[in-house]
Design a protein around this motif. Structure first.
Motif, PDB file in Angstrom:
ATOM      1  N   TYR A  65    -115.331 -71.561  10.678  1.00 43.60           N
ATOM      2  CA  TYR A  65    -114.381 -71.973  11.713  1.00 43.60           C
ATOM      3  C   TYR A  65    -113.157 -72.548  11.044  1.00 43.60           C
ATOM      4  O   TYR A  65    -113.241 -73.125   9.992  1.00 43.60           O
ATOM      5  N   ASN A  72    -125.850 -70.083  18.778  1.00 43.53           N
ATOM      6  CA  ASN A  72    -124.833 -69.211  19.379  1.00 43.53           C
ATOM      7  C   ASN A  72    -124.886 -67.810  18.789  1.00 43.53           C
ATOM      8  O   ASN A  72    -124.695 -66.821  19.491  1.00 43.53           O
ATOM      9  N   VAL A  90    -123.455 -65.018  21.622  1.00 43.33           N
ATOM     10  CA  VAL A  90    -122.185 -65.481  22.195  1.00 43.33           C
ATOM     11  C   VAL A  90    -121.175 -65.723  21.086  1.00 43.33           C
ATOM     12  O   VAL A  90    -119.985 -65.814  21.323  1.00 43.33           O
ATOM     13  N   ASP A  91    -121.656 -65.838  19.872  1.00 47.08           N
ATOM     14  CA  ASP A  91    -120.773 -66.016  18.721  1.00 47.08           C
ATOM     15  C   ASP A  91    -121.088 -64.904  17.720  1.00 47.08           C
ATOM     16  O   ASP A  91    -122.210 -64.416  17.661  1.00 47.08           O
ATOM     17  N   ASP A 144    -117.497 -56.095  22.773  1.00 49.10           N
ATOM     18  CA  ASP A 144    -117.773 -57.221  23.668  1.00 49.10           C
ATOM     19  C   ASP A 144    -118.704 -56.848  24.821  1.00 49.10           C
ATOM     20  O   ASP A 144    -119.634 -57.573  25.149  1.00 49.10           O
ATOM     21  N   SER A 157    -122.487 -58.172  25.581  1.00 45.60           N
ATOM     22  CA  SER A 157    -122.809 -58.771  26.876  1.00 45.60           C
ATOM     23  C   SER A 157    -124.052 -58.118  27.470  1.00 45.60           C
ATOM     24  O   SER A 157    -124.936 -58.797  27.989  1.00 45.60           O
ATOM     25  N   GLU A 158    -124.095 -56.805  27.371  1.00 45.74           N
ATOM     26  CA  GLU A 158    -125.252 -56.084  27.899  1.00 45.74           C
ATOM     27  C   GLU A 158    -126.520 -56.502  27.156  1.00 45.74           C
ATOM     28  O   GLU A 158    -127.580 -56.692  27.758  1.00 45.74           O
ATOM     29  N   ARG A 167    -127.049 -59.397  25.765  1.00 46.11           N
ATOM     30  CA  ARG A 167    -127.421 -60.732  26.255  1.00 46.11           C
ATOM     31  C   ARG A 167    -128.173 -60.646  27.568  1.00 46.11           C
ATOM     32  O   ARG A 167    -129.170 -61.329  27.778  1.00 46.11           O
ATOM     33  N   SER A 168    -127.675 -59.770  28.449  1.00 47.91           N
ATOM     34  CA  SER A 168    -128.297 -59.730  29.771  1.00 47.91           C
ATOM     35  C   SER A 168    -129.671 -59.048  29.723  1.00 47.91           C
ATOM     36  O   SER A 168    -130.443 -59.197  30.655  1.00 47.91           O
ATOM     37  N   PHE A 209    -131.366 -67.835  28.099  1.00 51.23           N
ATOM     38  CA  PHE A 209    -130.776 -69.116  27.677  1.00 51.23           C
ATOM     39  C   PHE A 209    -131.285 -70.274  28.538  1.00 51.23           C
ATOM     40  O   PHE A 209    -131.323 -70.172  29.763  1.00 51.23           O
ATOM     41  N   PHE A 213    -130.144 -74.321  28.779  1.00 48.40           N
ATOM     42  CA  PHE A 213    -129.162 -75.262  28.226  1.00 48.40           C
ATOM     43  C   PHE A 213    -129.582 -76.700  28.465  1.00 48.40           C
ATOM     44  O   PHE A 213    -130.418 -76.992  29.323  1.00 48.40           O
ATOM     45  N   ASN A 233    -126.883 -76.017  33.557  1.00 46.89           N
ATOM     46  CA  ASN A 233    -125.876 -74.968  33.751  1.00 46.89           C
ATOM     47  C   ASN A 233    -126.242 -73.962  34.829  1.00 46.89           C
ATOM     48  O   ASN A 233    -126.127 -72.759  34.635  1.00 46.89           O
TER      49      ASN A 233
END
Lengths: 241, 424
Positions: A19, A57, A62-63, A82, A86-87, A89-90, A95, A97, A101
Motif C-alpha cells: 500500500y 481481503n 476484495v483485494d 472485476d 465479483s462472480e 465472491r458470490s 463473509f 463481518f 453488515n
C-alpha cells in the motif's frame, strides 16, 4: 490425510500486497505462501498491522495481490477482471463481518439471499435455501424482521446464514465475535464449531486469544509474514514454516 | 430472470428511498415543478395563441381590410366651442379603383357605419351599425342563426330591414325571438329579418350592454339615403361633425397566395390618393403569420425555461444522490464483498435516480394537467393541452434522472470495496 489428493480451497503463492500510505510504501503481505485445506478451521491471529486484515481481503477476493497468485478452489485469480472476481465472491466465498453488515432496508430473508442476487445464474431454490438456513441459525420466526429489530447476536446469525447461502468453498470471518458480549460470542463460536463439524472450511481473523484457541489451527502473522503455525489438537501438532 | 432482477432492483430502490421519505420528496420537487410548469405554460400559451388565431381567421385569411381612421389632429384647435367638420377616410372612388383595376380581386364590399343608438321598447344599445351589401356575409364568413341576412331586394328596394348579431339580439330581445319586430335606429324604424352568430366566442358574455360585438346590419343604400355622409358624433359633451364616405372596405382576394400582393397594391393606391394618412390596412394573413411567429418565439422561450428548470431539478437529484452514495458507502462495500458487480451497483443507484425523477415527473404531469383547469376556471382563459406536452415532459424528466444519475452511480460503482467496507 486424504486431502492431498484434493484441490486445496485457498492457495496463496508468493503473495505480496503493498500500500502507499502518504510517502511510505507499506508491505502488508510479504511474499506470503500458504495453503488452506478443505474442511479446515483456521484462526488467523496477530497484532494490528500484522497483515491479517489484508490476508482476509485477499482471501475474500476484495483485494488483489500486488504480485503473486491466489487460487480459490483451484481457480487462479490473477487474471480475472472485476466482474469475474465479483462472480467468484458470490459463488465461492462467504463473509461474516465484525459489525454484521446487514443491509438495513432488507428483511432477514432478503438479507440472507443477497449473495444469490448477484450470481449470473442464480439457483431456483434460493428462497428455500435461505429459509432452511434461517431455521438452522434459529431465526425461522423472524424472517420478515428488519436488522434494526434484531439483537447483535441475532444479526450475526443472519450474517452467518447469508455467508452460507451460496454454499461457499470458504467462509471468512473478520472478528466475528468482536461486537458481542461473551455469552453471545460463545453461541456464535459454537455455531462455527458446528459448521466445521459439517465439513465447512473456515478462516477466522481474531486478536482474542480465547477465540483463536477454539479453532482447529492457529496461524500467527507478524509484519506480513508467517510467525507461527499451530496445528490443533485433532491434527498432529507441529509447525509449517 | 432478467425481468425479476429489474423488478427487484426497482423494489429495492423504492424501499431505500422510503427510508428517507422527506428527503426523497424534497428531491423530486425540482423535477415536479419543472414538469408541471412546462405543461401548464404550454397549455395556457397554446390556448391564448389558438384564440388569437381564431379571431384572425374569422377576419378572413383571404381578405384585406381597409379602414378609415380619423387622422391625427396636427392643426391647432382654436376656440373649441365651434362646430368642426372633419372630412377623412376611404371614398367611393377608392372602392371603384380597387374593384375595377386590381387583378386577382374576387369581391369588394363597402361598409358605412352609422352613429346612432338602437332602441327596442325601453332597451337601448350602442352597437356598431353597419350599412353594407349582402355579400358581406359571405366575405366575412358570418353565419345566420335565424331568419336571413340582407338580400339584393333589400338593397334595390332601399328597405328598412336589419339583421342583428347574437350579442345585439340577446340584449334587445332577451326572451322572445326578434324576427319580425320593429327596432328603432336613430329616428327610423327597421324590421328585424335575421340574426347572426357572434364571430368570436369571447368571455364578453359577462357584460350585458357591452358594445363589444353587438352589431346591426342594414342595407347599404338604406344607410346612404337616410344618413348621408355627414354625421354628428357626440363626444364628451362636445359635438363633432364627421364626413366619411366609407368606413371600411373588405377586399376578398381570389388566391390566398396573392393576398400580400393585393395588400401592397392597396397601400400604394391609397398613398397616392390620400393626402393624409386617414386609413389603415389590416391583413389577417399577415397577422396570422405574425401570430405564428410569436408562438414560435414563445415556444423557444418556454423551452429554455423548461430546460433550465429541469436542469435545476436534475442537479438537485444529482446532489442528493452524491450525498446518498457517500452515506451508503458501507452498504456498497458490503454488496461488493457479497459478489455485486459494478453494473449491479450502477443500476441500483441509477434506478433510485430514475424512480425519483419519474416520480417527480408523474406528480408534475398531474399538477401540470390540473393547473390549466384552475386557470381556465378562475382567469377565464382558454387553455389547450396537447397530448404531446405531458408525454414529452414525462420522457424528458425520466431522461433527466438517468442523465444526472450516471455520475453518482458511477462513483458508487468504482469505489474500492476494501475502502468502502472500512468506511464508518
Amino acid at each position: 490425510m486424504s486431502e492431498a489428493a484434493r484441490v486445496p480451497v485457498a492457495e496463496l503463492i508468493g503473495v505480496t500486497r503493498e500500500y502507499r500510505m502518504g510517502q511510505n510504501l507499506v508491505r502488508a503481505l510479504d511474499d506470503f505462501s500458504f495453503t488452506f485445506g478443505r474442511g479446515e478451521y483456521w484462526a488467523v491471529m496477530g497484532s494490528s498491522g500484522s497483515g491479517k486484515s489484508t490476508l482476509l481481503n485477499v482471501l475474500g477476493c476484495v483485494d488483489r495481490p500486488t504480485s503473486g497468485d491466489y487460487k480459490v478452489d483451484g481457480v487462479s485469480t490473477a487474471r480475472l477482471d472485476d466482474d469475474e472476481l465479483s462472480e467468484l465472491r458470490s459463488r465461492k466465498l462467504g463473509f461474516v463481518f465484525q459489525s454484521y453488515n446487514l443491509i438495513p432496508q432488507l428483511n432477514v430473508l432478503e438479507n440472507i439471499m443477497v449473495p444469490l442476487f448477484y450470481q449470473d445464474d442464480p439457483p431456483d431454490d434460493g428462497e428455500e435455501r435461505a429459509r432452511k438456513l434461517a431455521e438452522r441459525v434459529g431465526l425461522a420466526r423472524r424472517l420478515d424482521h428488519r436488522p434494526a429489530e434484531l439483537s447483535g447476536g441475532q444479526q450475526q446469525r443472519v450474517a452467518i446464514a447469508r455467508a452460507l447461502v451460496n454454499q461457499p468453498a470458504l467462509v471468512l470471518a473478520d472478528e466475528a465475535t468482536g461486537n458481542l458480549d461473551s455469552a453471545t460470542a460463545l453461541e456464535i463460536l459454537d455455531l462455527f464449531d458446528e459448521l466445521h463439524a459439517e465439513g465447512r472450511t473456515i478462516v477466522l481473523v481474531t486478536h482474542e486469544l480465547d477465540v483463536g484457541e477454539r479453532a482447529q489451527h492457529v496461524l500467527r502473522l507478524k509484519d506480513g509474514r508467517i510467525e507461527s503455525v499451530a496445528r490443533g489438537q485433532r491434527s498432529a501438532a507441529g509447525a509449517r514454516a | 430472470m432478467k425481468h425479476s432482477t429489474l423488478a427487484r432492483t426497482v423494489k429495492l430502490g423504492i424501499s431505500s428511498l422510503l427510508l428517507h421519505k422527506l428527503r426523497s420528496l424534497l428531491t423530486t420537487l425540482g423535477v415536479l415543478f419543472g414538469t408541471s410548469s412546462v405543461i401548464a405554460m404550454l397549455a395556457i400559451g397554446e390556448g391564448a395563441s389558438e384564440e388569437a388565431q381564431e379571431q384572425i381567421r374569422q377576419l378572413g385569411s383571404r381578405n384585406v381590410i381597409l379602414r378609415s381612421v380619423k387622422p391625427r389632429e396636427d392643426f391647432a384647435t382654436g376656440g373649441g366651442q365651434s362646430v368642426r367638420v372633419l372630412s377623412y377616410g376611404l371614398t367611393e372612388e377608392d372602392l371603384g379603383r380597387i374593384a375595377e383595376t386590381f387583378p386577382g380581386v374576387a369581391r369588394v364590399v363597402p361598409v358605412r357605419e352609422i352613429y346612432e343608438e338602437v332602441r327596442f321598447s325601453d332597451r337601448m344599445l350602442n352597437p356598431r351599425v353597419m350599412a353594407t351589401l349582402p355579400v358581406y356575409r359571405d366575405v366575412t364568413g358570418r353565419v345566420v342563426s335565424e331568419g336571413r341576412f340582407l338580400t339584393d331586394q333589400d338593397e334595390v328596394g332601399v328597405a328598412n330591414v336589419c339583421v342583428l348579431s347574437y350579442e345585439a339580439s340577446r340584449y334587445l330581445f332577451p326572451v322572445a325571438s326578434p324576427i319580425g319586430e320593429e327596432i328603432k335606429i336613430g329616428a327610423d324604424y327597421y324590421t328585424v329579418v335575421g340574426t347572426t352568430l357572434d364571430r368570436v366566442r369571447q368571455q364578453s358574455d359577462l357584460a350585458g350592454a357591452g358594445k363589444s360585438s353587438a352589431e346591426v346590419f342594414i342595407p347599404l343604400e338604406t344607410g346612404r339615403k337616410w344618413y348621408g355622409n355627414m354625421q354628428v358624433k357626440l363626444r364628451a359633451g362636445s359635438r363633432e361633425m364627421e364626413e366619411v364616405e366609407l368606413h371600411e372596405i373588405v377586399v376578398e382576394v381570389e388566391d390566398p397566395a396573392n393576398v400580400e400582393f393585393v395588400a401592397n397594391a392597396c397601400r400604394e393606391m391609397l398613398k397616392r390618393n390620400h393626402k393624409q394618412s386617414d386609413y389603415e390596412i389590416v391583413v389577417p394573413l399577415e397577422l396570422l403569420m405574425r401570430a405564428e411567429e410569436t408562438k414560435r418565439i414563445f415556444n423557444i422561450v418556454l423551452g429554455s425555461i423548461a430546460s433550465i428548470s429541469l436542469l435545476v431539478g436534475g442537479i438537485g437529484i444529482m446532489n442528493v444522490m452524491l450525498a446518498t452514495v457517500t452515506e451508503r458507502t458501507r452498504e456498497i462495500g458490503i454488496r461488493r464483498a457479497l459478489g455485486a458487480k459494478r453494473h449491479h451497483i450502477v443500476s441500483q443507484f441509477l434506478v433510485e435516480c430514475v424512480v425519483l425523477s419519474v416520480g417527480g415527473g408523474l406528480l408534475g404531469v398531474a399538477l401540470g394537467l390540473a393547473t390549466p383547469l384552475v386557470v381556465e376556471h378562475y382567469a377565464e382563459m382558454r387553455t389547450i393541452i396537447t397530448p404531446t406536452a405531458p408525454i414529452l415532459a414525462f420522457l424528458i424528466s425520466s431522461g433527466v434522472g438517468v442523465l444526472f444519475g450516471i455520475y453518482p452511480a458511477w462513483r458508487a460503482a468504482t469505489m474500492d470495496p476494501v475502502e468502502a467496507l472500512r468506511h464508518e
